[in-house]
Design an enzyme around this catalytic site. Structure first.
Site, PDB file in Angstrom:
ATOM      1  N   SER A 148       0.841  -1.208   0.000  1.00 23.04           N
ATOM      2  CA  SER A 148       0.000   0.000   0.000  1.00 23.04           C
ATOM      3  C   SER A 148       0.875   1.257   0.000  1.00 23.04           C
ATOM      4  CB  SER A 148      -0.896   0.009   1.241  1.00 23.04           C
ATOM      5  OG  SER A 148      -1.516   1.270   1.358  1.00 23.04           O
TER       6      SER A 148
ATOM      7  N   LYS B 282     -13.825  -3.114   2.466  1.00 25.58           N
ATOM      8  CA  LYS B 282     -14.649  -1.900   2.333  1.00 25.58           C
ATOM      9  C   LYS B 282     -16.126  -2.145   2.626  1.00 25.58           C
ATOM     10  CE  LYS B 282     -11.472   0.535  -0.751  1.00 25.58           C
ATOM     11  NZ  LYS B 282     -11.283   1.274  -2.012  1.00 25.58           N
TER      12      LYS B 282
ATOM     13  N   ASN C  27     -14.355   3.543   2.803  1.00 26.22           N
ATOM     14  CA  ASN C  27     -12.889   3.393   2.780  1.00 26.22           C
ATOM     15  C   ASN C  27     -12.226   4.252   3.855  1.00 26.22           C
ATOM     16  OD1 ASN C  27     -13.281   5.913   1.615  1.00 26.22           O
ATOM     17  ND2 ASN C  27     -11.499   5.729   0.296  1.00 26.22           N
TER      18      ASN C  27
ATOM     19  N   ASP D  77     -13.389   7.662  -1.950  1.00 28.33           N
ATOM     20  CA  ASP D  77     -13.020   7.332  -3.340  1.00 28.33           C
ATOM     21  C   ASP D  77     -13.860   8.167  -4.311  1.00 28.33           C
ATOM     22  OD1 ASP D  77     -11.051   5.430  -2.822  1.00 28.33           O
ATOM     23  OD2 ASP D  77     -12.460   3.755  -2.803  1.00 28.33           O
TER      24      ASP D  77
ATOM     25  N   GLY E 261     -15.895  -1.726 -15.790  1.00 25.27           N
ATOM     26  CA  GLY E 261     -15.726  -2.309 -14.459  1.00 25.27           C
ATOM     27  C   GLY E 261     -17.014  -2.197 -13.675  1.00 25.27           C
ATOM     28  N   ALA E 262     -17.213  -3.127 -12.750  1.00 24.69           N
ATOM     29  CA  ALA E 262     -18.440  -3.091 -11.944  1.00 24.69           C
ATOM     30  C   ALA E 262     -18.159  -3.535 -10.516  1.00 24.69           C
ATOM     31  CB  ALA E 262     -19.513  -3.966 -12.588  1.00 24.69           C
ATOM     32  N   GLY E 263     -16.899  -3.386 -10.084  1.00 30.27           N
ATOM     33  CA  GLY E 263     -16.547  -3.718  -8.708  1.00 30.27           C
ATOM     34  C   GLY E 263     -16.779  -2.522  -7.795  1.00 30.27           C
ATOM     35  N   GLY E 264     -16.170  -2.584  -6.612  1.00 29.40           N
ATOM     36  CA  GLY E 264     -16.353  -1.519  -5.617  1.00 29.40           C
ATOM     37  C   GLY E 264     -15.860  -0.179  -6.125  1.00 29.40           C
ATOM     38  N   ALA E 265     -14.699  -0.162  -6.761  1.00 27.10           N
ATOM     39  CA  ALA E 265     -14.127   1.103  -7.226  1.00 27.10           C
ATOM     40  C   ALA E 265     -14.991   1.704  -8.338  1.00 27.10           C
ATOM     41  CB  ALA E 265     -12.707   0.873  -7.722  1.00 27.10           C
TER      42      ALA E 265
ATOM     43  N   TYR F 182      -2.988   2.527 -10.615  1.00 27.20           N
ATOM     44  CA  TYR F 182      -1.860   3.468 -10.525  1.00 27.20           C
ATOM     45  C   TYR F 182      -0.502   2.756 -10.430  1.00 27.20           C
ATOM     46  CZ  TYR F 182      -2.686   2.400  -5.643  1.00 27.20           C
ATOM     47  OH  TYR F 182      -2.903   1.732  -4.471  1.00 27.20           O
TER      48      TYR F 182
END
Ligand code: NAP
Length: 286
Positions: A20, A71, A92, A108, A132-136, A227
């Site tokens: 992280s 999360k 988060n 986020d 995308g369809a996840g948490g982010a 990133y």
């Protein structure tokens, strides 16, 4: 126990958490503001989450940032939630109150919105494509809506998950949310203003997102929330085609700023020096 006379304590809870960037990010601001504080990486297994959280609160922590896979658990554990956490169904950031209650936030959403603002990318009235369809992806969809997107097309490898995202978020957004298949890309992309990769495809060591950027208009902006690497294969291809790009470090830095303020009481700045520090850290463990 209290830490009133000692350093202020905070950290990031995740599994795994060793790579992280959050400790480096908060460490940069602690040093810049000469704050007597500690921000630790806290490796916590899924099954230990609630007991560790209780321990951290009792040990005098101000709160914790939350990363994968916690999360949703953080969302369930919080006693109060901000509007973005409620809409995203995930938190988060957890802040421990003196009375023992835990406040949950989703930074986020504001992090991605602030990253677009910093890069002067206008989404107002735009047609955006979210991959995308996840948490982010949920956080990104809410941020696109907050920045005024007119329509958000949601594409995901597992198309059913895109449909669930669109259904779940519909009550919280003004934009039209349309779930589609990844195979619909070329038919949708021709008049899109913005594309965001919110999948984990493109992460160092993982496969890249296979989308033909030829389908996009010349004025389109391509964003990646991955990133590591800072310039993903998708962004490299976009730059090669002459399209504007926005990388994921902006979102990372901006989502951390409200957490730092909550833990250490100071509003930090997202600066070029901070970005360079993070880029150097990424190069070291590349
Ligand atoms: P998640 O909930 O596990 O969702 C992963 C998503 O990636 C799903 O939509 C999944 O599709 C898709 N996916 C994975 N591999 C793929 C591939 N090869 N091709 C196409 N789609 C693929 O994860 P998350 O929490 O949403 O996080 C996603 C990424 O966002 C992570 O890389 C994370 O590092 C990044 N992130 C960045 C920031 C930041 O501050 N910049 C903040 C949060 C997250 P299926 O549903 O079909 O499996």
């Amino acid at each position: 126990m209290t830490t009133e006379d000692g350093p202020k304590l905070a950290g990031v809870v995740g599994w795994p958490v060793a790579h992280s960037l959050s400790p480096r990010l908060h460490g940069f601001w602690l040093k810049a503001h000469r704050i007597d504080g500690v921000f630790a990486p806290l490796a916590v297994r899924r099954e230990d989450f609630s007991v560790v959280l209780r321990g951290l609160r009792l040990a005098g922590f101000q709160g914790v940032s939350i990363t994968l896979p916690h999360k949703q658990a953080a969302f369930s554990l919080a006693h109060s939630l901000d509007a973005d956490a409620r809409a995203a169904g995930a938190a988060n950031l957890l802040v421990f109150r003196r009375d023992g209650a835990i406040d949950g936030f989703n930074t986020d959403v504001t992090g991605f919105a602030a990253s677009l603002a910093q890069e002067k990318v206008s989404v107002d009235g735009a047609k955006a494509i979210l991959v995308g369809a996840g948490g982010a992806a949920r956080a990104v969809a809410l941020a696109l809506d907050r920045r005024g997107a007119r329509a958000i097309w949601v594409l995901n490898r597992n198309a059913a998950r895109a449909r669930v995202l669109a259904q779940d978020l519909a009550p919280f957004v003004h934009a039209r949310l349309i779930a589609a298949q990844l195979s619909d890309w070329s038919a949708i992309a021709f008049d899109a203003s913005l594309v965001v990769n919110a999948t984990s495809a493109g992460l160092r060591g993982a496969a890249s997102l296979e989308l033909s950027l030829d389908a996009l208009p010349a004025a389109a902006v391509v964003c990646d929330i991955v990133y590591d690497p800072v310039e993903t294969e998708l962004l490299r291809r976009a730059r090669a085609r002459g399209l504007r790009t926005v990388d994921g470090l902006g979102m990372l830095m901006h989502q951390a700023a409200p957490a730092f303020r909550a833990f250490f009481g100071v509003e930090p700045e997202v600066t070029t020096d901070l970005r360079l520090t993070l880029e150097r850290a990424l190069c070291r463990h590349a």
